[in-house]
Write a protein that holds these residues in place. Sequence first.
Motif, PDB file in Angstrom:
ATOM      1  N   VAL A 274       0.841  -1.201   0.000  1.00  0.00           N
ATOM      2  CA  VAL A 274       0.000   0.000   0.000  1.00  0.00           C
ATOM      3  C   VAL A 274       0.879   1.255   0.000  1.00  0.00           C
ATOM      4  CG1 VAL A 274      -2.003  -1.065   1.075  1.00  0.00           C
ATOM      5  CG2 VAL A 274      -0.191  -0.157   2.525  1.00  0.00           C
ATOM      6  N   PRO A 275       0.339   2.395  -0.466  1.00  0.00           N
ATOM      7  CA  PRO A 275       1.177   3.601  -0.601  1.00  0.00           C
ATOM      8  C   PRO A 275       1.666   4.198   0.711  1.00  0.00           C
ATOM      9  CG  PRO A 275      -0.810   3.749  -1.970  1.00  0.00           C
ATOM     10  CD  PRO A 275      -0.992   2.572  -1.077  1.00  0.00           C
ATOM     11  N   LYS A 276       0.835   4.188   1.773  1.00  0.00           N
ATOM     12  CA  LYS A 276       1.180   4.907   3.000  1.00  0.00           C
ATOM     13  C   LYS A 276       0.986   4.033   4.227  1.00  0.00           C
ATOM     14  CE  LYS A 276      -1.850   8.068   2.099  1.00  0.00           C
ATOM     15  NZ  LYS A 276      -2.715   9.255   2.140  1.00  0.00           N
ATOM     16  N   VAL A 277       1.586   4.463   5.338  1.00  0.00           N
ATOM     17  CA  VAL A 277       1.448   3.741   6.599  1.00  0.00           C
ATOM     18  C   VAL A 277      -0.019   3.709   7.035  1.00  0.00           C
ATOM     19  CG1 VAL A 277       2.070   3.737   9.049  1.00  0.00           C
ATOM     20  CG2 VAL A 277       3.785   4.288   7.327  1.00  0.00           C
ATOM     21  N   ARG A 278      -0.694   4.834   6.894  1.00  0.00           N
ATOM     22  CA  ARG A 278      -2.111   4.877   7.258  1.00  0.00           C
ATOM     23  C   ARG A 278      -2.906   3.840   6.459  1.00  0.00           C
ATOM     24  NH1 ARG A 278      -6.789   7.014   5.412  1.00  0.00           N
ATOM     25  NH2 ARG A 278      -8.335   7.664   6.976  1.00  0.00           N
ATOM     26  N   ASP A 279      -2.552   3.646   5.196  1.00  0.00           N
ATOM     27  CA  ASP A 279      -3.237   2.667   4.355  1.00  0.00           C
ATOM     28  C   ASP A 279      -3.033   1.241   4.875  1.00  0.00           C
ATOM     29  OD1 ASP A 279      -4.087   4.705   2.709  1.00  0.00           O
ATOM     30  OD2 ASP A 279      -2.389   4.508   1.334  1.00  0.00           O
ATOM     31  N   ALA A 280      -1.874   0.988   5.482  1.00  0.00           N
ATOM     32  CA  ALA A 280      -1.630  -0.337   6.068  1.00  0.00           C
ATOM     33  C   ALA A 280      -2.618  -0.605   7.192  1.00  0.00           C
ATOM     34  CB  ALA A 280      -0.196  -0.431   6.585  1.00  0.00           C
ATOM     35  N   ARG A 281      -2.855   0.414   8.031  1.00  0.00           N
ATOM     36  CA  ARG A 281      -3.821   0.249   9.121  1.00  0.00           C
ATOM     37  C   ARG A 281      -5.237   0.041   8.567  1.00  0.00           C
ATOM     38  NH1 ARG A 281      -1.559   5.232  11.171  1.00  0.00           N
ATOM     39  NH2 ARG A 281       0.169   4.848  12.595  1.00  0.00           N
ATOM     40  N   VAL A 282      -5.612   0.850   7.585  1.00  0.00           N
ATOM     41  CA  VAL A 282      -6.963   0.766   7.024  1.00  0.00           C
ATOM     42  C   VAL A 282      -7.183  -0.585   6.348  1.00  0.00           C
ATOM     43  CG1 VAL A 282      -8.539   1.747   5.309  1.00  0.00           C
ATOM     44  CG2 VAL A 282      -7.161   3.264   6.744  1.00  0.00           C
TER      45      VAL A 282
END
Length: 559
Positions: A274-282
């Motif tokens: 995924v592009p961003k760390v936040r996307d990993a959580r989501v």
Amino acid sequence: MDWAIQTWTFIIVGLSFAIYIGIAIWSRASSTKDFYVAHGQVSPLANGLATAADWMSAASFISMAGIISFSGRDGSVYLMGWTGGYVLLALLLAPYLRKFGKFTVPDFIGDRYYSETARFIAIVCVIFISFTYVAGQMRGVGVVFSRFLDVPINIGVVIGMAIVFFYAVIGGMKGITYTQVAQYCVLIFAFLVPAIYISIMMTGNPIPQLGFGAELVNEPGTFLLDKLDGLSEELGFGTYTNGTKSTIDLFFITAALMVGTAGLPHVIVRFFTVPKVRDARVSAGYALIFIAILYTTAPAIAAFARLNMMQSVSEVEYDKRPQWVKNWEATGLITIEDKNNDGIIQYVKKTGQNEVKIDRDIIVLANPEIAKLPNWIIGLVAAGGLAAALSTAAGLLLVVSTAVAHDLIKKQIKPGISEKQELRLARIAAGVAVLVAGYFGINPPGYVAQVVALAFGLAAASFFPAILMGIFSTRINKEGAIAGILSGLLFTIGYIVYFKFICPKLNTAENWWFGISPEGIGTLGMLINFIVTYFVSCFTPAPPQNVVNLVREIRMPKK
């Protein structure tokens, strides 16, 4: 063979395979970053679907409900361990590993512990764990093909190898990701449709999770689980809602499955796509929802199948046995031995006259036939079982090829190779991995979920402590990590090999250490790993300052 069932199976499986292959061609990897992590451009929703498909293997789709169906309460360890483990992974590891930003778990181990030796040990662990796990997937593929395409199990494994080889080698992580999105849609539809059908037929409730605890339509006032308990006890199998395993063994197996989840390399690598760390959580949150849909349905399927199965095979004349029994007898996964030569099938444990031997891996696949559902549903379930097995097998094989091409050759043996050469090596490694996986599928060391449980134990004893302590402690050093991984892994492997292969006759609760079975020993291996890592780190030099800074940076994920 029922030709109507086979025709529907060919149509549905053929269409699903055409979709998978088409996606692989469309998303062909053109760079190492495409091949390893889909160029880090997968959306959170797509990654959640792909992670769920990667996670819900043949063990989840085919074997988990079968274990619960035969073991009752004892089988709940798989539900609790795998679900709880995914929560652990999403909360404690996924965002931090994504912040680290490398392709693989050996990359993290090697850089965090500033040691090529640590990296090499991690590579060996990845390959060992992945092949243990993939053996169960290929076995699941063989079981499905054996019944529904009327071919021997070994030929079924070879067909599965060919399909996985095509889209894993051509598409890499990019192709696998979008193939897994399609596979999740196929497997969840295939899992839910028969469950809803049977729930309505047996309880009148269209929601399997509620039908599981509802009254039977044909016996008002009698609840499904009460009926199952009574029938199980009457036949000598003990009450369905009580178990035979000790509490300590249940705890250790559940814990091994839970922490093993968080150490499985093919799941961890998904969070690098995924592009961003936040996307990993989501994406972890999406995946948990998608996984829960299947996992909350499995106990209901297990209960429905168990009740229907016992009622259909007990005290029935052999010549009048149900068609589903005849179909599965042809595969060798059901055998009936008339011990008293009376021509009647006895499915009674307490008298010692249990004449039916059923492979627990067939329960979900046979469930629609047992309940006499339409033929198209039977074909759909076959496609779902293949989707579950192939999706996880592809993820595991990619992890193996990445470990060989990127971590071993690129990082250690020949750092100067070009990206084109590395991509070629990754594809060759994936092809060799497919062949090895096929061998283990043809010669598996146990039934699907049991083999997978052993892989989780190995992951728990090796990777989880090293990753967790590597993220949350600046004091843990390379000496501690290497000693911990080796001690935990060697202990766990030794225990499993001794009871499973060297002395299988001693594989009973009376002989296990502290009453802990081989499936649960990974928890003790993990504790050994933690203890050894901590104490060795205390008595050896602290990590260099650049590693301390790296650890502090990892613990501050970007939004």
